[in-house]
Design a protein around this motif. Structure first.
Motif, mmCIF file in Angstrom:
data_model
loop_
_atom_site.group_PDB
_atom_site.id
_atom_site.type_symbol
_atom_site.label_atom_id
_atom_site.label_comp_id
_atom_site.label_asym_id
_atom_site.label_seq_id
_atom_site.Cartn_x
_atom_site.Cartn_y
_atom_site.Cartn_z
ATOM 1 N N THR A 103 32.330 11.834 41.900
ATOM 2 C CA THR A 103 32.773 11.831 40.418
ATOM 3 C C THR A 103 33.673 12.149 40.245
ATOM 4 O O THR A 103 34.887 12.288 40.671
ATOM 5 N N SER A 104 34.217 11.174 39.679
ATOM 6 C CA SER A 104 35.546 11.049 39.483
ATOM 7 C C SER A 104 36.255 12.246 37.898
ATOM 8 O O SER A 104 35.186 12.770 37.351
ATOM 9 N N TRP A 105 37.246 12.485 38.441
ATOM 10 C CA TRP A 105 38.068 12.947 36.773
ATOM 11 C C TRP A 105 37.568 12.486 35.604
ATOM 12 O O TRP A 105 36.881 13.578 34.350
ATOM 13 N N LEU A 106 37.724 11.728 35.517
ATOM 14 C CA LEU A 106 37.264 10.969 33.770
ATOM 15 C C LEU A 106 36.176 11.533 33.748
ATOM 16 O O LEU A 106 35.343 11.441 32.452
ATOM 17 N N MET A 107 34.762 11.026 34.695
ATOM 18 C CA MET A 107 33.806 10.993 34.114
ATOM 19 C C MET A 107 33.036 13.047 33.769
ATOM 20 O O MET A 107 32.369 13.332 33.049
ATOM 21 N N ARG A 109 35.504 14.023 32.434
ATOM 22 C CA ARG A 109 35.536 15.004 31.311
ATOM 23 C C ARG A 109 35.182 14.624 30.326
ATOM 24 O O ARG A 109 34.593 14.897 28.842
ATOM 25 N N VAL A 110 33.724 12.904 30.806
ATOM 26 C CA VAL A 110 33.115 12.343 29.729
ATOM 27 C C VAL A 110 31.859 13.653 29.598
ATOM 28 O O VAL A 110 31.070 13.662 28.825
ATOM 29 N N ILE A 111 31.019 14.042 31.175
ATOM 30 C CA ILE A 111 30.469 14.763 31.063
ATOM 31 C C ILE A 111 29.950 16.284 30.829
ATOM 32 O O ILE A 111 29.481 16.606 29.098
ATOM 33 N N THR A 112 31.557 16.672 30.105
ATOM 34 C CA THR A 112 32.329 17.880 29.328
ATOM 35 C C THR A 112 31.853 16.941 27.921
ATOM 36 O O THR A 112 31.498 17.548 27.787
ATOM 37 N N LEU A 113 32.598 16.911 27.357
ATOM 38 C CA LEU A 113 32.159 16.226 25.918
ATOM 39 C C LEU A 113 31.448 15.934 25.139
ATOM 40 O O LEU A 113 30.985 16.748 24.802
ATOM 41 N N TRP A 114 30.068 14.996 26.263
ATOM 42 C CA TRP A 114 28.753 15.144 25.780
ATOM 43 C C TRP A 114 27.955 16.921 25.708
ATOM 44 O O TRP A 114 27.339 16.707 24.838
#
Length: 147
Positions: A103-107, A109-114
């Motif tokens: 899991t990339s750091w960008l993914m 962050r996207v999951i956390t935002l969601w």
């Protein structure tokens, strides 16, 4: 006349194209442009080659290191702990691929935002349902009176 065979010293200064190609092909998902990871090569003080998988900027910490010492390939994590070693680079590269977080750091962050958006939406939906229930409780007695 006797012939004494001496062990031939291996050229340890650089990775061969085949070796580097094997490592990069196996770690292609980890080094893809969207991950932010980069790779670098280096040489130890004794002339042994090393391959470094670096985390995204700004830290660029070493996540994995593959070293070739003599005829053996050594896989270590970013803390220097030995993960695997073998004479077959393909096996070492497969272990390296398994050791890289998928899991990339960008993914992340996207999951956390969601999750944050969904949590806020759920709270608003709950408050709307409570308000609707209160209205229902207030008007039911009046509706019963008309019936």
């Amino acid at each position: 006349m006797s012939v004494v065979a001496f062990e031939r010293k291996q050229n340890t200064g650089e990775w061969s194209e085949r070796e580097l190609g094997t490592i990069l092909a196996t770690l292609s998902a980890a080094t893809a442009p969207g991950t932010g990871r980069e790779w670098e090569t280096g040489v130890t003080e004794k002339g042994d080659v090393q391959f470094y998988l670096l985390s995204p900027l700004p830290d660029q910490a070493c996540e994995l290191c593959v070293s070739r010492i003599g005829g053996r390939y050594i896989l270590e994590d970013g803390s220097g702990r030995l993960l695997f070693e073998h004479r077959n680079l393909d096996l070492v590269a497969l272990h390296a691929k398994a050791a890289v977080p998928s899991t990339s750091w960008l993914m992340v962050r996207v999951i956390t935002l969601w999750i944050a958006i969904r949590s806020a939406t759920d709270e608003k939906l709950d408050s709307m349902l409570l308000e609707g229930e209160e209205l229902f409780v207030q008007f039911v007695p009046q509706l019963v009176a008309f019936a």
